[in-house]
Design a protein around this motif. Structure first.
Motif, PDB file in Angstrom:
ATOM      1  N   ALA A  56      -7.276   8.359  -1.077  1.00 51.59           N
ATOM      2  CA  ALA A  56      -7.412   7.175  -2.201  1.00 51.59           C
ATOM      3  C   ALA A  56      -6.379   6.144  -1.680  1.00 51.59           C
ATOM      4  CB  ALA A  56      -7.646   7.524  -3.428  1.00 51.59           C
ATOM      5  N   VAL A  57      -5.063   6.531  -1.547  1.00 53.40           N
ATOM      6  CA  VAL A  57      -4.009   5.609  -1.612  1.00 53.40           C
ATOM      7  C   VAL A  57      -4.263   4.797   0.056  1.00 53.40           C
ATOM      8  CG1 VAL A  57      -1.591   5.518  -0.839  1.00 53.40           C
ATOM      9  CG2 VAL A  57      -2.483   6.649  -2.769  1.00 53.40           C
ATOM     10  N   ASP A  58      -4.615   5.635   1.022  1.00 47.92           N
ATOM     11  CA  ASP A  58      -5.078   5.056   2.425  1.00 47.92           C
ATOM     12  C   ASP A  58      -6.256   4.254   2.368  1.00 47.92           C
ATOM     13  OD1 ASP A  58      -3.061   6.703   3.486  1.00 47.92           O
ATOM     14  OD2 ASP A  58      -4.142   8.104   4.276  1.00 47.92           O
ATOM     15  N   PHE A  59      -7.118   4.444   1.545  1.00 51.59           N
ATOM     16  CA  PHE A  59      -8.321   3.575   1.442  1.00 51.59           C
ATOM     17  C   PHE A  59      -7.905   2.205   0.728  1.00 51.59           C
ATOM     18  CE2 PHE A  59     -11.586   1.835  -1.572  1.00 51.59           C
ATOM     19  CZ  PHE A  59     -12.713   1.785  -0.580  1.00 51.59           C
ATOM     20  N   TYR A  60      -7.141   2.267  -0.316  1.00 53.94           N
ATOM     21  CA  TYR A  60      -6.769   0.843  -0.895  1.00 53.94           C
ATOM     22  C   TYR A  60      -5.756   0.296  -0.153  1.00 53.94           C
ATOM     23  CZ  TYR A  60      -8.794   2.752  -5.157  1.00 53.94           C
ATOM     24  OH  TYR A  60      -9.761   3.422  -6.137  1.00 53.94           O
ATOM     25  N   ARG A  61      -4.814   0.845   0.531  1.00 55.50           N
ATOM     26  CA  ARG A  61      -3.830   0.148   1.586  1.00 55.50           C
ATOM     27  C   ARG A  61      -4.526  -0.504   2.756  1.00 55.50           C
ATOM     28  NH1 ARG A  61       1.706   1.262   1.639  1.00 55.50           N
ATOM     29  NH2 ARG A  61       2.477   2.648  -0.155  1.00 55.50           N
ATOM     30  N   SER A  62      -5.412   0.374   3.130  1.00 60.36           N
ATOM     31  CA  SER A  62      -6.399  -0.544   4.217  1.00 60.36           C
ATOM     32  C   SER A  62      -6.908  -1.646   3.970  1.00 60.36           C
ATOM     33  CB  SER A  62      -7.317   0.618   4.791  1.00 60.36           C
ATOM     34  OG  SER A  62      -8.494   0.900   3.956  1.00 60.36           O
ATOM     35  N   ARG A  63      -7.114  -1.708   2.559  1.00 61.17           N
ATOM     36  CA  ARG A  63      -8.262  -2.924   2.080  1.00 61.17           C
ATOM     37  C   ARG A  63      -7.081  -3.937   1.367  1.00 61.17           C
ATOM     38  NH1 ARG A  63     -10.760   0.855   3.397  1.00 61.17           N
ATOM     39  NH2 ARG A  63     -12.946   0.747   3.959  1.00 61.17           N
ATOM     40  N   GLY A  64      -5.789  -3.879   1.695  1.00 60.51           N
ATOM     41  CA  GLY A  64      -4.840  -4.960   1.294  1.00 60.51           C
ATOM     42  C   GLY A  64      -4.088  -4.822   0.067  1.00 60.51           C
ATOM     43  N   TYR A  65      -4.334  -3.580  -0.463  1.00 57.09           N
ATOM     44  CA  TYR A  65      -3.549  -3.310  -1.743  1.00 57.09           C
ATOM     45  C   TYR A  65      -2.180  -2.813  -1.368  1.00 57.09           C
ATOM     46  CZ  TYR A  65      -7.598  -3.991  -4.473  1.00 57.09           C
ATOM     47  OH  TYR A  65      -9.035  -4.310  -5.237  1.00 57.09           O
ATOM     48  N   ALA A  66      -1.023  -3.415  -2.163  1.00 61.40           N
ATOM     49  CA  ALA A  66       0.176  -3.191  -1.866  1.00 61.40           C
ATOM     50  C   ALA A  66       0.960  -2.383  -3.015  1.00 61.40           C
ATOM     51  CB  ALA A  66       1.083  -4.571  -1.518  1.00 61.40           C
ATOM     52  N   PRO A  67       1.730  -1.705  -2.887  1.00 62.93           N
ATOM     53  CA  PRO A  67       2.661  -0.983  -3.953  1.00 62.93           C
ATOM     54  C   PRO A  67       3.219  -2.086  -5.006  1.00 62.93           C
ATOM     55  CG  PRO A  67       3.083   0.109  -1.958  1.00 62.93           C
ATOM     56  CD  PRO A  67       2.320  -1.395  -1.622  1.00 62.93           C
ATOM     57  N   ILE A  68       3.182  -1.812  -6.158  1.00 62.31           N
ATOM     58  CA  ILE A  68       4.108  -2.627  -7.254  1.00 62.31           C
ATOM     59  C   ILE A  68       4.383  -1.666  -8.342  1.00 62.31           C
ATOM     60  CG2 ILE A  68       2.186  -4.427  -7.196  1.00 62.31           C
ATOM     61  CD1 ILE A  68       0.959  -3.374  -9.937  1.00 62.31           C
ATOM     62  N   PRO A  69       5.407  -2.193  -9.130  1.00 59.57           N
ATOM     63  CA  PRO A  69       5.938  -1.325 -10.126  1.00 59.57           C
ATOM     64  C   PRO A  69       4.901  -0.596 -10.933  1.00 59.57           C
ATOM     65  CG  PRO A  69       7.175  -3.424  -9.955  1.00 59.57           C
ATOM     66  CD  PRO A  69       5.925  -3.670  -9.097  1.00 59.57           C
ATOM     67  N   LEU A  70       5.335   0.354 -11.563  1.00 58.50           N
ATOM     68  CA  LEU A  70       4.548   1.261 -12.350  1.00 58.50           C
ATOM     69  C   LEU A  70       3.914   0.380 -13.405  1.00 58.50           C
ATOM     70  CD1 LEU A  70       5.746   4.689 -12.510  1.00 58.50           C
ATOM     71  CD2 LEU A  70       3.676   3.907 -10.909  1.00 58.50           C
ATOM     72  N   LEU A  71       2.851   0.283 -13.794  1.00 59.81           N
ATOM     73  CA  LEU A  71       2.168  -0.296 -15.024  1.00 59.81           C
ATOM     74  C   LEU A  71       2.707   0.283 -16.366  1.00 59.81           C
ATOM     75  CD1 LEU A  71      -1.257  -1.306 -13.196  1.00 59.81           C
ATOM     76  CD2 LEU A  71       0.624  -2.953 -13.837  1.00 59.81           C
ATOM     77  N   ALA A  72       2.710  -0.395 -17.283  1.00 61.80           N
ATOM     78  CA  ALA A  72       3.037   0.250 -18.426  1.00 61.80           C
ATOM     79  C   ALA A  72       2.363   1.487 -19.010  1.00 61.80           C
ATOM     80  CB  ALA A  72       2.884  -0.606 -19.720  1.00 61.80           C
ATOM     81  N   PRO A  73       1.110   1.720 -18.950  1.00 60.39           N
ATOM     82  CA  PRO A  73       0.504   2.948 -19.115  1.00 60.39           C
ATOM     83  C   PRO A  73       0.918   4.234 -18.350  1.00 60.39           C
ATOM     84  CG  PRO A  73      -1.184   1.394 -19.046  1.00 60.39           C
ATOM     85  CD  PRO A  73       0.139   0.710 -18.521  1.00 60.39           C
ATOM     86  N   TYR A  74       1.318   3.879 -17.026  1.00 60.25           N
ATOM     87  CA  TYR A  74       1.558   4.862 -16.115  1.00 60.25           C
ATOM     88  C   TYR A  74       3.328   5.151 -16.168  1.00 60.25           C
ATOM     89  CZ  TYR A  74      -3.103   3.544 -15.414  1.00 60.25           C
ATOM     90  OH  TYR A  74      -4.276   3.085 -15.868  1.00 60.25           O
TER      91      TYR A  74
END
Length: 133
Positions: free
Chosen positions: A99-117
């Motif tokens: 899943a991480v590889d899939f999202y990265r390959s589509r231009g998703y970049a890491p961000i700081p953790l969102l509040a719920p996580y």
């Protein structure tokens, strides 16, 4: 999906998920993909503060590798744009390498953790700016 995640993370089969308490009123849309009347893929969008979050994207194992995840993601990105979102955010776990590889390959970049996580072990969050915004 829950059973697969519980196995991946070594949790008991009936373990609660961190997002199990999602407020139904925050869900903007849920899409279910089917083949011959059988559901094989699903994902939702929910309002998360000022962001729109991709939630619970899942393709059953026997339907993987056919481009369903890419099609589903494209539909959800278009829907998020229609809801006025300027970016789409998501949460995944460190052990969800495909899943991480899939999202990265589509231009998703890491961000700081969102509040719920925050405080949820092995959490990763990603974002992608949406076209036309």
């Amino acid at each position: 999906m829950s059973a697969e995640m519980n196995e991946l993370y070594g949790r008991p089969r009936a373990a609660a998920q961190p997002d199990a308490g999602i407020d139904p009123d925050s869900v903007l849309v849920t899409i279910v993909g089917d083949e011959v009347g059988e559901p094989v893929a699903t994902a939702s969008l929910r309002q998360l503060g000022a962001d729109v979050e991709l939630k619970r994207m899942y393709v059953v194992p026997e339907a993987r590798g056919r481009g369903l995840a890419s099609e589903l993601l494209a539909q959800l990105e278009a829907r998020a744009t229609a809801f006025g979102a300027t970016r789409l955010v998501l949460h995944a776990g460190e052990r969800q390498r495909a899943a991480v590889d899939f999202y990265r390959s589509r231009g998703y970049a890491p961000i700081p953790l969102l509040a719920p996580y925050r405080g949820v072990p092995e959490s990763l969050c990603f974002a992608r700016a949406l076209a036309g915004r």
